[in-house]
Structures are given as structure tokens and as C-alpha cells.
Design a protein around this motif. Structure first.
Motif, PDB file in Angstrom:
ATOM      1  N   LEU A   9       0.894  -1.168   0.000  1.00  0.00           N
ATOM      2  CA  LEU A   9       0.000   0.000   0.000  1.00  0.00           C
ATOM      3  C   LEU A   9       0.924   1.207   0.000  1.00  0.00           C
ATOM      4  N   TYR A  10       1.062   1.821  -1.174  1.00  0.00           N
ATOM      5  CA  TYR A  10       2.159   2.752  -1.420  1.00  0.00           C
ATOM      6  C   TYR A  10       1.716   4.207  -1.402  1.00  0.00           C
ATOM      7  N   GLY A  11       2.576   5.068  -0.831  1.00  0.00           N
ATOM      8  CA  GLY A  11       2.371   6.511  -0.883  1.00  0.00           C
ATOM      9  C   GLY A  11       1.265   6.997   0.028  1.00  0.00           C
ATOM     10  N   LYS A  12       1.017   8.302  -0.033  1.00  0.00           N
ATOM     11  CA  LYS A  12       0.053   8.926   0.882  1.00  0.00           C
ATOM     12  C   LYS A  12      -1.397   8.585   0.555  1.00  0.00           C
ATOM     13  N   VAL A  47       2.168  -2.823   4.651  1.00  0.00           N
ATOM     14  CA  VAL A  47       1.319  -1.675   4.987  1.00  0.00           C
ATOM     15  C   VAL A  47       2.121  -0.747   5.904  1.00  0.00           C
ATOM     16  N   PRO A  48       1.946   0.582   5.817  1.00  0.00           N
ATOM     17  CA  PRO A  48       2.646   1.457   6.765  1.00  0.00           C
ATOM     18  C   PRO A  48       2.358   1.050   8.210  1.00  0.00           C
ATOM     19  N   GLY A  49       3.351   1.184   9.070  1.00  0.00           N
ATOM     20  CA  GLY A  49       3.144   0.881  10.480  1.00  0.00           C
ATOM     21  C   GLY A  49       2.022   1.732  11.056  1.00  0.00           C
ATOM     22  N   SER A 338       3.796   6.409   5.993  1.00  0.00           N
ATOM     23  CA  SER A 338       3.625   6.260   4.547  1.00  0.00           C
ATOM     24  C   SER A 338       4.840   5.560   3.964  1.00  0.00           C
ATOM     25  N   ILE A 339       4.595   4.673   3.004  1.00  0.00           N
ATOM     26  CA  ILE A 339       5.689   3.972   2.332  1.00  0.00           C
ATOM     27  C   ILE A 339       6.042   4.756   1.086  1.00  0.00           C
ATOM     28  N   GLN A 340       7.100   5.553   1.200  1.00  0.00           N
ATOM     29  CA  GLN A 340       7.581   6.359   0.080  1.00  0.00           C
ATOM     30  C   GLN A 340       9.025   6.738   0.362  1.00  0.00           C
ATOM     31  N   PRO A 341       9.795   7.100  -0.664  1.00  0.00           N
ATOM     32  CA  PRO A 341      11.218   7.376  -0.489  1.00  0.00           C
ATOM     33  C   PRO A 341      11.481   8.436   0.589  1.00  0.00           C
ATOM     34  N   PHE A 349       3.942  -6.424   7.775  1.00  0.00           N
ATOM     35  CA  PHE A 349       3.833  -7.410   6.706  1.00  0.00           C
ATOM     36  C   PHE A 349       2.682  -8.364   7.029  1.00  0.00           C
ATOM     37  N   PHE A 350       1.675  -8.366   6.178  1.00  0.00           N
ATOM     38  CA  PHE A 350       0.525  -9.246   6.363  1.00  0.00           C
ATOM     39  C   PHE A 350       0.625 -10.437   5.423  1.00  0.00           C
TER      40      PHE A 350
END
Length: 390
Positions: A9-12, A47-49, A338-341, A349-350
Motif C-alpha cells: 500500500l504505497y504513498g500517501k 502496509v505502513p506501520g 507512509s511507504i515512500q522514499p 507485513f501481512f
């Protein structure tokens, strides 16, 4: 390390990416770059924490100690049973149960929590010690044990020199301040708190009674008075009217709601739709451990269903998941959630093939109202696996 064949689930906007490669150090790298030792993550969803935006984990020592009585009887900052229990508790016992709460949160995918820490500098240090060998990220908002009564509020009594000195000591060692509410502080005190350079947060408009008290003693709404503190975010706002919600949207980063805690205190359910319509950014917290478990799965599921039951309108589950991740980072002003650079590599991790999740037709709905800690394969904080394994 390089995480290969991973769903994300990537980005904002939490965009679902079915399969990608993700380089991870202390922060997240760019999607599909190839850096580091490869780990095959086929079948996993990252998924973001979760960010638990409001806790009082010192209450861990008093789980379900008071199930009856009014809100004030339970958690009033001066007269409540909670305060009596905390003052009478052995500090080592308090620290032990706070550690337990932190480990419980980690297992449930919570990578950051924001705690309103009572007890002045000593209370802050106690939590810091509990966190020394616990890998969860704690954001500690301290406070001084200074409360004005109604007469003092009417006289607009300022904080004393000693209290100001104690406040400076608290702010120096904490991440900011978390104030009990406007009804325990004069305008002068609230305005003094606004000078704090670190994070500022305050409870507001949690109960019908607190709103009535504010109007009686100060002829203004509780939210109007709380905003004098210039908070970065406000907690609860369960009974705030639309005018106050619009002011909060304009003058703060957002609102943290705690639906299960409000319900357990018989104080209603926050109106997320009204907050959203007013332009508020909303995040979720679990509140007092004394009355509520620090479990974001339960919080998300409860909000999704109770809102439907009350308003016959279901919240988009993606929005609720944002409230538990992305929005918390925004309210804190930190690169988390959020998962982004460049963002801190906190994630959960599910196992997509777990009994409760497979088949996963809608990842957002699955996570909001079907997932539990049993579906978690691993939890990562700052790029390190601190629970489970890949």
C-alpha cells in the motif's frame, strides 16, 4: 535489504501495488530500485506501520479497575480514580506494565504511539526508561500537574513561577506537551502553553458536560478556549459543533478521535463525516489503557461499523486505514506513516493467505474489518524486523 515480489500500500494515498521490489534501509527507497540483499516476499502485503495517535499507557496498571461511575469518577485529571491509582502505584510496577503495553502494541502492528504522560518530569522519565529496550517509537507529550479551578479560571490566574520552571523541565526532556483540557486551565495558562516550540496537543469537547462547563465559566466553547494553546492537533472533539470543527480545520493540523474509549465511557461516537466535511484531517488513537485495549484493528473495525449503524453511511475503508497510518504522520509533522522514499521504514507485513484474509478482494476492507494480529507475519521499525520474520 531488497524486498522482492512484495504487494504494497504505497504513498500517501495507499495505492495498492500488486507486485514490486522495494529497497529498505532505515528509510524506504524508490520503488523497483534494486539495492541490498534480496528477500522474496511473495504472498506478503506491506502496509505502513500503525500510528496510535493517543494513549495513556501509564493506566496499564489499572486495566478494568473502574467499570462503573461517571467519566470524572474514572479519569478526571485531579479527582478521578485513575489519578489515585497512579499516585499509589509502585514506580517499578508502573514501568513494567507500560513495557507490557508497548510489546502488545508492537504485536498488533503499532510502530509509533503518542502518549499523554502524566506526572511531570518524573512521569516522562519513567516512560523513557520503559522504552529503553523496547523497539517501538514513542512520542511523549508531558505535562505539569497544575490545574486551575473554576474561580481561578474566571480570574484568569496565570501559571506560577514554579510551574513555569517545572514546565520548562518537562518540555526539555519530552517531545512536547499534552494538556488535559481547557476547563482545567485559565486563558493565561493556555496562552503560555502556546509558546512551546515542540508538539502541542490538548483534549477538547469530549463530553457534553465539559462543553456546558466551559460555557458556564468562560462564556465560550471549550474548543474556542483550547485553540488559545495553538495546538498542532486536538483530541476527541466528540461534541464539537460545525463552527468549532471549521475553526479546528483552519487553525490545527487535525483531530485525533478515540471511538471505542468514548463509547466505553458512554460519551457518544465522534462524527467523522462532520469532521471531514469541515475540512479536518482525522487520525485515530486508542486512549486510556485502563478502559480500552491499545489495538488499532479493533479501533478501525469499530469505527467502520458503528458509523454505519448510526448514520447509515459507511466510511470508505481506505480513509479509515489512512487515519491509522498516513494521517498520523501528517498530524505529527514527521516522515512516518507512509511507504515512500525518504520516510522512516516502519511497516507491517501481512500474510495475504492467512485464514481471515484470503481471498483478499479489497485490501482496505480486509485490513479494516477482518485483520488481526494473527495475520501479521512481521513488524518492521526503522528498517529492522523487530517482531516475527520474513
Amino acid at each position: 535489504m531488497l524486498l522482492k515480489n512484495l504487494s504494497i500500500l504505497y504513498g500517501k494515498d495507499l495505492t495498492y501495488v500488486r507486485s514490486a521490489n522495494l529497497p529498505v534501509s532505515e528509510t524506504f527507497g524508490k520503488l523497483n530500485q534494486r539495492k541490498g540483499k534480496a528477500i522474496d516476499c511473495e504472498g506478503l502485503l506491506l502496509v505502513p506501520g500503525f500510528i496510535n495517535m493517543h494513549t495513556h499507557i501509564g493506566d496499564s496498571i489499572a486495566k478494568d479497575a473502574t467499570l462503573s461511575g461517571t467519566v470524572d469518577n474514572k479519569i478526571h485529571p485531579v479527582l478521578g480514580a485513575k489519578q489515585r491509582i497512579l499516585k499509589q502505584s509502585n514506580p517499578e510496577h508502573l514501568m513494567s506494565f507500560m513495557k507490557n503495553a508497548c510489546h502488545s502494541m508492537i504485536r498488533k502492528g503499532i510502530t509509533t504511539f503518542v502518549d499523554f504522560r502524566e506526572g511531570g518530569s518524573y512521569g516522562v522519565v519513567l516512560l523513557q526508561k520503559a522504552l529503553e529496550h523496547t523497539p517501538i517509537r514513542g512520542v511523549i507529550l508531558g505535562r505539569v500537574e497544575s490545574y486551575h479551578d473554576h474561580a481561578q479560571i474566571k480570574k484568569n490566574l496565570p501559571l506560577s513561577g514554579d510551574i513555569k520552571k517545572n514546565l520548562a523541565a518537562v518540555i526539555k526532556i519530552s517531545d512536547g506537551i499534552g494538556i488535559s483540557g481547557a476547563n482545567e486551565n485559565s486563558d493565561s495558562a493556555l496562552q503560555y502553553y502556546s509558546k512551546t516550540k515542540k508538539i502541542r496537543a490538548i483534549h477538547s469537547s469530549e463530553t457534553k458536560q465539559s462543553i456546558l462547563v466551559s460555557k458556564k465559566i468562560a462564556k465560550r466553547t471549550e474548543t474556542e478556549r483550547a485553540l488559545q494553546m495553538k495546538p498542532h492537533f486536538m483530541i476527541h472533539m466528540t461534541y464539537a459543533g460545525m463552527a468549532d470543527l471549521k475553526k479546528a480545520a483552519k487553525k490545527t493540523r487535525g483531530i485525533v478521535i478515540c471511538p471505542r474509549a468514548n463509547a466505553s465511557l458512554a460519551e457518544g461516537i465522534p462524527n467523522f463525516e462532520a469532521m471531514q466535511n469541515a475540512g479536518c484531517k482525522v487520525a485515530i488513537g486508542t486512549d486510556n489503557v485502563m478502559i480500552n485495549s491499545p489495538d488499532m484493528f479493533r479501533e478501525m473495525d469499530y469505527l467502520w461499523k458503528v458509523h454505519m449503524g448510526l448514520h447509515q453511511k459507511r466510511i470508505d475503508p481506505k480513509e479509515i486505514l489512512k487515519m491509522a497510518t498516513v494521517n498520523g504522520g501528517m498530524l505529527l509533522g514527521k516522515k512516518i506513516g507512509s511507504i515512500q522514499p525518504g520516510f522512516l521504514a516502519d511497516g507491517v507485513f501481512f500474510d495475504k493467505h492467512s485464514l481471515d484474509l484470503e481471498p483478499m478482494h479489497n485490501p482496505y476492507a480486509s485490513l479494516v474489518h477482518r485483520a488481526s494480529e494473527s495475520a501479521i507475519s512481521a513488524v518492521m521499525i526503522g528498517g529492522k524486523i523487530i517482531h516475527g520474520k520474513l
